[in-house]
Design a protein around this motif. Structure first.
Motif, PDB file in Angstrom:
ATOM      1  N   THR A  26       2.483   6.426  -7.073  1.00 54.19           N
ATOM      2  CA  THR A  26       1.394   6.832  -7.754  1.00 54.19           C
ATOM      3  C   THR A  26       1.707   8.472  -7.960  1.00 54.19           C
ATOM      4  O   THR A  26       1.392   9.326  -8.561  1.00 54.19           O
ATOM      5  CB  THR A  26       0.140   6.496  -7.320  1.00 54.19           C
ATOM      6  OG1 THR A  26      -0.168   5.157  -7.485  1.00 54.19           O
ATOM      7  CG2 THR A  26      -1.008   7.331  -7.800  1.00 54.19           C
ATOM      8  N   LYS A  27       1.956   8.928  -6.569  1.00 52.75           N
ATOM      9  CA  LYS A  27       2.078  10.334  -6.382  1.00 52.75           C
ATOM     10  C   LYS A  27       3.401  10.957  -6.892  1.00 52.75           C
ATOM     11  O   LYS A  27       3.192  12.039  -7.318  1.00 52.75           O
ATOM     12  CB  LYS A  27       2.376  10.640  -4.680  1.00 52.75           C
ATOM     13  CG  LYS A  27       2.127  11.841  -4.176  1.00 52.75           C
ATOM     14  CD  LYS A  27       2.128  11.982  -2.868  1.00 52.75           C
ATOM     15  CE  LYS A  27       1.630  10.915  -1.862  1.00 52.75           C
ATOM     16  NZ  LYS A  27       1.775  10.856  -0.264  1.00 52.75           N
TER      17      LYS A  27
ATOM     18  N   HIS B  15       0.952  -1.275   0.065  1.00 50.34           N
ATOM     19  CA  HIS B  15      -0.002  -0.047  -0.029  1.00 50.34           C
ATOM     20  C   HIS B  15       0.875   1.091   0.073  1.00 50.34           C
ATOM     21  O   HIS B  15       0.716   2.129  -0.997  1.00 50.34           O
ATOM     22  CB  HIS B  15      -0.837  -0.213   1.235  1.00 50.34           C
ATOM     23  CG  HIS B  15      -1.811   1.284   1.554  1.00 50.34           C
ATOM     24  ND1 HIS B  15      -2.851   1.424   0.518  1.00 50.34           N
ATOM     25  CD2 HIS B  15      -1.976   2.413   2.113  1.00 50.34           C
ATOM     26  CE1 HIS B  15      -3.472   2.618   0.797  1.00 50.34           C
ATOM     27  NE2 HIS B  15      -2.721   3.146   1.926  1.00 50.34           N
ATOM     28  N   GLN B  16       1.600   1.187   0.936  1.00 48.15           N
ATOM     29  CA  GLN B  16       2.758   2.654   1.070  1.00 48.15           C
ATOM     30  C   GLN B  16       3.492   2.584  -0.227  1.00 48.15           C
ATOM     31  O   GLN B  16       3.663   3.914  -0.837  1.00 48.15           O
ATOM     32  CB  GLN B  16       3.814   2.401   2.022  1.00 48.15           C
ATOM     33  CG  GLN B  16       4.743   3.413   2.190  1.00 48.15           C
ATOM     34  CD  GLN B  16       5.906   3.102   3.231  1.00 48.15           C
ATOM     35  OE1 GLN B  16       6.193   1.894   3.575  1.00 48.15           O
ATOM     36  NE2 GLN B  16       7.045   3.825   3.014  1.00 48.15           N
TER      37      GLN B  16
ATOM     38  N   SER C 107       2.809   1.620  -3.447  1.00 48.17           N
ATOM     39  CA  SER C 107       1.802   1.893  -4.322  1.00 48.17           C
ATOM     40  C   SER C 107       1.404   3.473  -4.381  1.00 48.17           C
ATOM     41  O   SER C 107       1.464   4.218  -5.417  1.00 48.17           O
ATOM     42  CB  SER C 107       0.563   1.230  -4.452  1.00 48.17           C
ATOM     43  OG  SER C 107       0.687  -0.127  -4.602  1.00 48.17           O
ATOM     44  N   GLU C 108       1.133   3.794  -3.186  1.00 46.78           N
ATOM     45  CA  GLU C 108       0.900   5.334  -3.003  1.00 46.78           C
ATOM     46  C   GLU C 108       1.804   6.360  -3.378  1.00 46.78           C
ATOM     47  O   GLU C 108       1.960   7.337  -3.982  1.00 46.78           O
ATOM     48  CB  GLU C 108       0.263   5.598  -1.447  1.00 46.78           C
ATOM     49  CG  GLU C 108      -0.952   5.251  -1.075  1.00 46.78           C
ATOM     50  CD  GLU C 108      -1.462   5.903   0.306  1.00 46.78           C
ATOM     51  OE1 GLU C 108      -0.604   6.311   1.080  1.00 46.78           O
ATOM     52  OE2 GLU C 108      -2.485   5.463   0.723  1.00 46.78           O
ATOM     53  N   GLU C 109       3.188   5.830  -2.955  1.00 42.99           N
ATOM     54  CA  GLU C 109       4.383   6.672  -3.419  1.00 42.99           C
ATOM     55  C   GLU C 109       4.664   6.647  -4.816  1.00 42.99           C
ATOM     56  O   GLU C 109       4.895   7.734  -5.298  1.00 42.99           O
ATOM     57  CB  GLU C 109       5.632   6.472  -2.371  1.00 42.99           C
ATOM     58  CG  GLU C 109       5.596   6.536  -0.920  1.00 42.99           C
ATOM     59  CD  GLU C 109       6.740   6.351  -0.194  1.00 42.99           C
ATOM     60  OE1 GLU C 109       7.952   6.650  -0.779  1.00 42.99           O
ATOM     61  OE2 GLU C 109       6.692   5.954   0.941  1.00 42.99           O
TER      62      GLU C 109
END
Length: 84
Positions: A28-29, A21-22, A24-26
């Motif tokens: 994507t951002k 999750h972490q 993927s978020e990073e």
């Protein structure tokens, strides 16, 4: 239709602790691309991402731990019937 993101970038990361999750978020951002897949467990994670700047993903992965089994394929060449 031309390929928007031509490099299929894949790598494994050994590090602790890692969360899909972490990561993927990073990604994507921070990075431009598509077809993101992140999976694994706290000690081993795989990243798959299409981008035009594969070195950025490799540098990011290296910041999380030891990277290995790195694959960067040029999908535009593959589409043209050439070795990617």
């Amino acid at each position: 239709m031309p390929i928007k993101y031509k490099f299929d970038t894949q790598l494994l990361i050994v590090g602790s602790p890692l969360t899909d999750h972490q990561i993927s978020e990073e990604i994507t951002k921070k990075f431009v691309g598509d077809s993101l897949i992140v999976g694994g467990d706290a000690d081993l994670m795989k990243i798959h991402f299409h981008t035009n700047q594969p070195w950025q993903i490799l540098e990011y992965g290296a910041s999380l731990g030891e990277i290995f089994d790195v694959v960067v394929e040029n999908m535009a060449r593959q589409e043209a019937g050439l070795k990617g």
